[in-house]
Design a protein around this motif. Structure first.
Motif, mmCIF file in Angstrom:
data_model
loop_
_atom_site.group_PDB
_atom_site.id
_atom_site.type_symbol
_atom_site.label_atom_id
_atom_site.label_comp_id
_atom_site.label_asym_id
_atom_site.label_seq_id
_atom_site.Cartn_x
_atom_site.Cartn_y
_atom_site.Cartn_z
ATOM 1 N N THR A 113 0.825 -1.199 0.000
ATOM 2 C CA THR A 113 0.000 0.000 0.000
ATOM 3 C C THR A 113 0.865 1.257 0.000
ATOM 4 O OG1 THR A 113 -1.691 1.256 1.191
ATOM 5 C CG2 THR A 113 -0.201 -0.052 2.518
ATOM 6 N N SER A 114 0.379 2.293 -0.666
ATOM 7 C CA SER A 114 1.101 3.562 -0.736
ATOM 8 C C SER A 114 0.907 4.416 0.510
ATOM 9 C CB SER A 114 0.642 4.357 -1.960
ATOM 10 O OG SER A 114 -0.758 4.610 -1.886
ATOM 11 N N ASP A 115 -0.014 4.031 1.388
ATOM 12 C CA ASP A 115 -0.306 4.797 2.604
ATOM 13 C C ASP A 115 0.803 4.557 3.626
ATOM 14 O OD1 ASP A 115 -1.267 5.990 4.877
ATOM 15 O OD2 ASP A 115 -3.267 5.095 4.762
ATOM 16 N N CYS A 116 1.653 5.554 3.820
ATOM 17 C CA CYS A 116 2.819 5.383 4.691
ATOM 18 C C CYS A 116 2.447 5.277 6.162
ATOM 19 C CB CYS A 116 3.806 6.519 4.468
ATOM 20 S SG CYS A 116 4.542 6.489 2.811
ATOM 21 N N ALA A 117 1.217 5.621 6.505
ATOM 22 C CA ALA A 117 0.750 5.406 7.871
ATOM 23 C C ALA A 117 0.413 3.937 8.103
ATOM 24 C CB ALA A 117 -0.481 6.276 8.147
ATOM 25 N N ARG A 118 0.241 3.181 7.019
ATOM 26 C CA ARG A 118 -0.114 1.762 7.128
ATOM 27 C C ARG A 118 1.022 0.831 6.733
ATOM 28 N NH1 ARG A 118 -4.629 0.822 3.240
ATOM 29 N NH2 ARG A 118 -4.462 -1.300 4.056
ATOM 30 N N ASN A 119 1.933 1.268 5.878
ATOM 31 C CA ASN A 119 2.942 0.350 5.360
ATOM 32 C C ASN A 119 4.233 0.322 6.184
ATOM 33 O OD1 ASN A 119 4.385 2.661 4.651
ATOM 34 N ND2 ASN A 119 3.782 2.597 2.514
ATOM 35 N N ARG A 120 4.249 1.000 7.337
ATOM 36 C CA ARG A 120 5.370 1.031 8.282
ATOM 37 C C ARG A 120 6.439 2.087 7.962
ATOM 38 N NH1 ARG A 120 3.877 -4.314 8.214
ATOM 39 N NH2 ARG A 120 3.697 -5.377 10.228
ATOM 40 N N ILE A 121 6.354 2.765 6.848
ATOM 41 C CA ILE A 121 7.383 3.758 6.526
ATOM 42 C C ILE A 121 7.409 4.870 7.578
ATOM 43 C CG2 ILE A 121 7.980 5.615 4.920
ATOM 44 C CD1 ILE A 121 7.404 3.732 2.625
ATOM 45 N N HIS A 123 6.339 4.830 10.636
ATOM 46 C CA HIS A 123 6.768 4.268 11.917
ATOM 47 C C HIS A 123 8.283 4.096 11.966
ATOM 48 C CE1 HIS A 123 7.236 1.554 15.312
ATOM 49 N NE2 HIS A 123 7.756 0.636 14.504
ATOM 50 N N LEU A 124 8.870 3.550 10.913
ATOM 51 C CA LEU A 124 10.310 3.290 10.894
ATOM 52 C C LEU A 124 11.117 4.586 10.848
ATOM 53 C CD1 LEU A 124 10.296 0.214 8.502
ATOM 54 C CD2 LEU A 124 10.759 0.200 10.971
ATOM 55 N N LEU A 125 10.559 5.619 10.237
ATOM 56 C CA LEU A 125 11.218 6.925 10.243
ATOM 57 C C LEU A 125 11.103 7.593 11.609
ATOM 58 C CD1 LEU A 125 10.088 8.359 6.786
ATOM 59 C CD2 LEU A 125 12.418 7.690 7.416
ATOM 60 N N ALA A 126 9.920 7.541 12.186
ATOM 61 C CA ALA A 126 9.682 8.212 13.467
ATOM 62 C C ALA A 126 10.519 7.606 14.589
ATOM 63 C CB ALA A 126 8.203 8.144 13.829
#
Length: 208
Positions: A113-121, A123-126
């Motif tokens: 999914t392109s939704d970075c709130a769902r695909n872990r992107i 989270h991993l940045l934060a």
């Protein structure tokens, strides 16, 4: 990048599902040669080629755990990841599971999914587990267009590799590369491979 930093660097390459090493040489094989010839260690993770398109989602946990173990058992401390297609979903899960920090994660035509709130992107940045993401996408990716309507993949209505990242929380650490001249795998074909790997080396700072 200094010689000492190069020696302490490793590029993990994680492929998708239809790269058959018994057919044409897989892009991960070529990437390994490309890296080793330039002084960068490369480790490959290749999911079983006998997956079927329908069964893949139920193997995610198994392969994410296997990839996380590969990350954990590598001595180099400067970790970089290059993933393609379904390998992007494996990598996002495996990075989260591994408990390790990564310099750059490059997601090529991600089947996620392109939704970075769902695909872990996000989270991993934060959590600073990944310093920077680079995402490639193309409106001409016919494979991802098809996947949107093929159960059980129809939940990914806006794949990352088709529309680019959405809802990015930290944009300065998320790069998006539009390359509409490519389809799902053409970046690995023929001379395109060298252009793709040059981009990877630039984004990882290996050429600096």
């Amino acid at each position: 990048m200094t010689e000492a930093q190069k020696k302490d660097s490793v590029l993990f390459c994680v492929n998708g599902i239809w790269n058959d090493p018994d057919n044409v040489m897989a892009w991960t094989d070529r990437a390994e040669d490309y890296c080793e010839n330039r002084g960068i260690r490369c480790k490959r993770f290749e999911p079983e080629t006998n997956w079927t398109f329908r069964r893949m989602p139920w193997h995610l946990g198994k392969y994410a755990n296997m990839a996380a173990l590969m990350f954990q058992t590598t001595s180099q401390q400067r970790r970089f990841v290059l993933a393609h297609s379904f390998g992007c979903e494996i990598v996002l899960r495996a990075v989260d599971l591994s408990g390790l920090d990564f310099e750059v994660v490059i997601l090529v035509q991600g089947a996620v999914t392109s939704d970075c709130a769902r695909n872990r992107i996000n989270h991993l940045l934060a959590t600073n587990r990944v310093k920077r993401f680079v995402v490639t996408w193309s409106q001409n990716d016919s494979m991802l267009k098809l996947a949107r309507f093929w159960p059980p993949w129809d939940f990914v209505l806006r794949p990352l590799g088709l529309v680019g990242p959405r809802n990015v929380a930290i944009e300065l650490r998320t790069g998006a590369i539009q390359w509409h001249q490519h389809r799902h795998s053409t970046m690995w074909h023929g001379d395109n491979f060298h252009g793709t790997m040059n981009m990877v080396f630039d984004e990882c700072g290996f050429t600096a």
